[in-house]
Structures are given as structure tokens and as C-alpha cells.
Write a protein that holds these residues in place. Structure first.
Motif: not given
Length: 586
Positions: A33-43
Motif C-alpha cells: 500500500p505504501l508503494v502504491l501511494a508513492g511514498h519513499d520506503l525503507v523496508a
């Protein structure tokens, strides 16, 4: 929660259903969901938890609208190894079969012609290793202007392999308004610094504690001696039911040795490390995935990027020197909720690496005993320390390239004292007999006559003069030399005065006149004839003086003869062909 609750498109859900997946993993539930929303992500999640599908599925939907331009990819995924890059490409191919997305794989070890052909047609997803990508960029074969999504996968592995400077350079070439996704199994300070530098207000997702192994993997340690490791491994594999297994070694040389040993004992085994040709590596890996090979001996290059369904065992033939590599190795088994086993063979010399692993994962690894296995030998720890000390000594005080080793000491026959061995023989002295009485004067022996010094005892200038004299004839030339000219008369020596000269002049000719010494050193005879070189020079100067006249003003002019009307041609003498005759202008 199912994939229907993550907001994916119908075509992606259909491809996921065709692959046999129904429920997402924890990392997929939080990351998609965070990638679909366009956020930068650290997983941050351990291996085998589905991180690849965590960014593959949402990227397909993000790139569904739009079209790629030639040599300008729309998204970029950086991977540390070729195997992992190939696995990500397979994931995109599997889940985007109902989309018209184009992918390209840029890795080293293979020809770049097919890769460049795909780039020229335009690609939506570019999967690359840092080295090959920078190589093609510097050659102008790829442009980064249109990259809108950047994925840094297995960042901790790229840190271990030294790719972080290349990753930083690549990230600086991409537009700043991109979306950046960072995935890693561990989170060291260098990775956090990278995320702070290139990500914009990133959101963090932590599924499990960093560097924690999967709970469905059974771990055990078998302590043995270094000389009995291969026997212990064969005994251990005979006691287990193995469908497919990876055997990890720390060094490529050990991979080859263990591969030949297992092959000699009749095991169905293959090998995989970085020095093997890429086509052979791909062929071996495909055979292992298809079940044609049961055991695969490999180095840490295969610890990442190998996703084998139903991998039952992982054997660590060597304890990894980096504690994080242990987590990645055993993470190849027990994937997708399945159970697996991981066994580690440890010697007494590997105790410090084992302690670091237990400190990292936070739990002690249970020990397993087997009959017929040689127990640990305390001498292995001493040999390991000795190798470390030798390695440190080579770094610090080792002799440089071209430096000769120090001479070995030897005992002199007279006194038995130890002295460094040299090429010159020891000086012999005549023993002085004791005096007959106290009143008798002690007679000192006369100094020995100056002996001819050996070449190694002479100074460099003397050796050069001697070699020149020997080359041109030496002392034998003096007997056949022509008589000296009248004008070169050696001056008579004056009696030495009591006063020392202010500037003493070193006598390089040892009492001979400079001209005579120079003639003797050079050798006065011509190789092509018997004439003396001085005679030829004197004749040449006389002929030149006869042909030169001076006018009233003192200027020098050449006297013209009849032969001067036509130039001399070397090789013809006076018989010059007519076509070469060009009269000079008066």
C-alpha cells in the motif's frame, strides 16, 4: 488479509492467483500500500519473507500507464548479484503477463549486444548490477532522465561487496523527484546514512528484528576437527533425508575441493562461485532448480538471489566470517512458510566467528552430536591464530618486491661465533706469538702487501673504468698502440711540496696523461682496418685545412675543386650516373 485488500489491479491479482498465492506475507501487507501511494520506503525484513513481490506487484500497477522511450528506462532496480537480478526479472515476467511491460537485464559476464538492443527499443523496467550499468552509461548507451522509480534491493549485501559508492553515483544521476524504495535484511549505520541522503521523508517498515533467522528453520552446530570436516559432512548428510541442499564455503578454492570430493564419493553435486563463467553458472543453477542436481556447493555469491522451492537443507561447511552472512545463508531454506534445516560444521579455530553469530541473533545455537565424527582438536585454534599472526606479519614487516632475503647466520670455524653470511671470504690474520720475556720487545708483523682487490670491493668508478678497459682491449692494447704524437708529451712530475693544494684534484688516470689514458681506454684501432684512429682524424683535419682559406676579413671559405661541380654520391664514388649529376650553381 488477502491480496484483494491491498489495492492491486485485477490483472495483477489474476497473475498472483495463477502463481498459487492467496495471502500476502507481513512485509507485503505493509509495503505494497505504501508503494502504491508513492511514498519513499525503507523496508527491513529477513530473507525469504517475500520482499521481491513487495515491490514487484505495486510497480507493475504504477508503470501500467505510459510508454518508455528509447534508451530511457522508466524504472531502475539495482541488485548486488547476477543471480538475484535474474530472479527479479523472472518475478516481473511472471506477474506482468497480463500487462505489456518490457523489461531488460543488465549484468556483467555476458555479451551486451542483446541488452543494448532492448534498451534501444525502450524498456519500462531496467534490472541491473551497478558495474554494468555505469559502464553502459559512460559509453552513452543509456540515459537516466526518465527514471521515476528507483529500487535498491539487498542494500546490506551491496555494502558488503563495496557497491555503495557506485550506488551513490547512480542515485545522483537520477532526477530528484523520483520515488526511492530501499530493501535490506539488516540495517547497519551505513545503510541508514544512505537512506537519509537519497530518500525523501521515507516511511520505515520493520517486519522482524534485524538479522534474525526465520523461526521455521531448525539450526544446529556440529563440532569437529578441521581434518575431519569432509567425513563429518558425509556422515551428517547420510543421517538426513535431503531433497535439495546448499553447501556453503568461505573460499572459492574450498568450493572446488569439496565439489571434487563429493563427486568422487558418488554424490549428485554441482558447484557455483564467482570465478565460473556466467553461462555455466546459469546452466548449473537451472539444473539445480529443476532437480537434476541434488547438492550445490557454492560461495556467498549464491547466498543471495537463489529462491529454490522446497529447499530442505543448508549446510555451512565453514562458519561465515561475517555474522550477517549466516542469516542470509540459512534464509535460503524455510521460505514461504515451509520448514527447513540448517547445520554448521565448526572447528575450534572458528569459535570467535560462532560467538559473533550467536551475539547477532541473540540466541545460542544448539549443538548436535553424531557417532563417528572426529571431535574438535584444540590445535586447530592455535593454527588459526598462527595464520592470523603470519598474515599480520606479512602486512607489517614483510619484505618488498625485489628485496633479497636477509642472509642466514653461520658460525665461524675459529671462534664458533654466529655472524651473517656474506659472499666475501673471512679475513685471515697471522697469529702473533707471545713474547719470550717481559723485557724483549714485541715485534709487530709487517703489514701485508696490498693484494688485488676483487670486483665487489672496488668503488663503482673503478669498476666502470676496468670494464671499459677490458672491453676495448685492456693492457694488451698498450703494447700495440701507435707512438704518441710529439705535441702530447707527458709532463714531468715536480717534487711534492710540503704545502697541500687548496683544491686537491683526484687523479682518475693513475699517473698517465689524459690523452694517453683516453686513447688506451677507447682502443685506438679501427675495426674495419689497421689504421690508427688518431691517424685518420689527423688526415681528415689536414684535408679540411687544405680546402679552407681565409679572406682578409678572417671569414672561412671552402676552396672549390673540379670535383666540386658535381656532388659526391655515397655508394658510387667518382663513377656517378648521369641522371644523378646536377651541377651546383656558382
Amino acid at each position: 488479509m488477502t491480496f484483494l485488500d491491498l489495492g492491486l489491479s485485477a490483472s495483477v491479482l489474476r497473475a498472483v492467483s495463477d502463481a498459487g498465492y492467496e495471502n500476502p506475507t507481513p512485509i507485503q501487507q505493509q509495503a505494497i500500500p505504501l508503494v502504491l501511494a508513492g511514498h519513499d520506503l525503507v523496508a527491513c525484513a529477513q530473507t525469504g519473507t517475500g520482499k521481491t513481490a513487495g515491490f514487484t506487484l505495486p510497480l507493475i500497477d504504477r508503470l501500467a500507464a505510459g510508454r518508455a522511450k528509447a534508451r530511457m528506462p522508466r524504472s531502475l532496480i539495482l541488485e548486488p548479484t547476477r543471480e538475484l537480478a535474474a530472479q527479479v526479472e523472472e518475478s516481473f515476467t511472471k506477474y506482468s503477463k497480463y500487462h505489456k511491460l518490457s523489461t531488460a537485464l543488465l549484468v556483467g559476464g555476458v555479451s551486451a549486444d542483446d541488452q543494448l538492443a532492448k534498451l534501444n527499443r525502450g524498456v519500462d523496467v531496467l534490472i541491473a548490477t551497478p558495474g554494468r550499468l555505469l559502464d553502459l552509461y559512460e559509453r552513452g548507451a543509456i540515459l537516466m532522465n526518465d527514471v521515476r522509480i528507483l529500487v535498491l534491493d539487498e542494500c546490506d549485501r551491496m555494502l558488503d561487496m563495496g557497491f555503495i559508492p557506485d550506488v551513490e553515483k547512480i542515485a545522483s544521476l537520477i532526477r530528484p523527484d523520483r520515488q526511492t524504495l530501499l530493501f535490506s535484511a539488516t540495517m547497519p549505520p551505513e545503510i541508514r546514512h544512505l537512506a537519509k541522503k537519497f530518500l525523501t521523508k521515507p516511511l520505515e517498515v520493520h517486519v522482524a528484528p534485524p538479522a534474525s533467522p526465520a523461526k521455521n528453520v531448525e539450526q544446529a552446530i556440529i563440532k569437529t576437527a578441521s581434518l575431519g570436516k569432509r567425513d563429518a559432512l558425509r556422515t551428517l548428510m547420510a543421517s538426513e533425508t535431503i531433497s535439495s541442499a546448499l553447501i556453503f564455503c568461505n573460499r572459492k578454492r574450498d568450493v572446488d575441493i569439496l565439489y571434487r570430493s563429493l563427486q568422487k564419493h558418488g554424490f549428485n553435486v554441482g558447484r557455483l562461485h564467482g570465478d565460473i563463467n556466467q553461462s555455466i553458472r546459469t546452466e548449473t543453477l537451472d539444473a539445480f532448480k529443476e532437480g537434476k542436481i541434488t547438492l550445490l556447493v557454492c560461495s556467498d555469491v549464491a547466498a543471495r538471489g537463489i529462491d529454490i522451492k522446497g529447499l530442505s537443507h543448508v549446510f555451512n561447511f565453514d562458519v561465515p566470517t561475517h555474522a550477517e552472512d549466516y542469516v542470509h545463508r540459512i534464509g535460503r531454506t524455510g521460505r514461504a512458510g515451509l520448514k527447513g534445516k540448517a547445520f554448521t560444521l565448526a572447528t575450534a579455530g572458528e569459535k570467535k566467528f560462532l560467538d559473533a553469530i550467536e551475539a547477532l541473533i541473540g540466541d545460542p545455537i544448539p549443538e548436535k552430536t553424531l557417532e563417528g565424527i572426529v571431535p574438535q582438536n584444540p590445535a586447530d585454534a592455535k593454527s588459526t591464530d598462527l595464520r592470523d599472526n603470519r598474515r599480520d606479519g606479512r602486512r607489517g614487516s614483510g619484505r618488498s618486491r625485489g628485496q633479497k632475503p636477509a642472509p642466514a647466520p653461520h658460525k665461524t670455524p675459529e671462534t664458533g661465533a654466529v655472524s651473517p653470511k656474506t659472499n666475501t671470504p673471512p679475513e685471515t690474520t697471522t697469529p702473533v706469538p707471545p713474547p719470550a720475556s717481559a723485557e724483549a720487545p714485541v715485534v709487530q708483523p709487517a703489514p701485508p702487501a696490498p693484494a688485488h682487490r676483487k670486483p665487489e670491493e672496488r668503488d663503482p668508478q673503478q669498476r666502470q673504468r676496468d670494464s671499459r678497459r677490458h672491453h676495448h682491449g685492456g693492457n694488451d692494447r698498450r703494447e700495440h698502440a701507435q707512438p704518441k704524437p710529439a705535441e702530447t708529451v707527458a709532463p714531468t712530475r715536480e717534487p711534492a711540496s710540503q704545502e697541500k693544494p687548496e683544491h686537491p684534484v683526484r687523479d682518475h688516470n693513475h699517473g698517465r696523461t689524459p690523452d694517453a689514458g683516453r686513447d688506451q681506454n677507447r682502443g685506438n684501432r679501427d675495426d674495419r682496418g689497421g689504421r690508427n684512429r688518431n691517424d685518420r682524424n689527423r688526415d681528415h683535419s689536414q684535408n679540411r685545412s687544405d680546402r679552407e682559406v681565409r679572406d682578409n676579413r678572417g671569414e672561412r671559405h671552402h676552396r672549390r675543386d673540379e670535383d666540386d661541380n658535381f656532388p659526391k654520391v655515397k655508394g658510387f664514388g667518382d663513377n656517378i650516373p648521369a641522371f644523378l649529376r646536377h651541377p651546383r650553381k656558382a
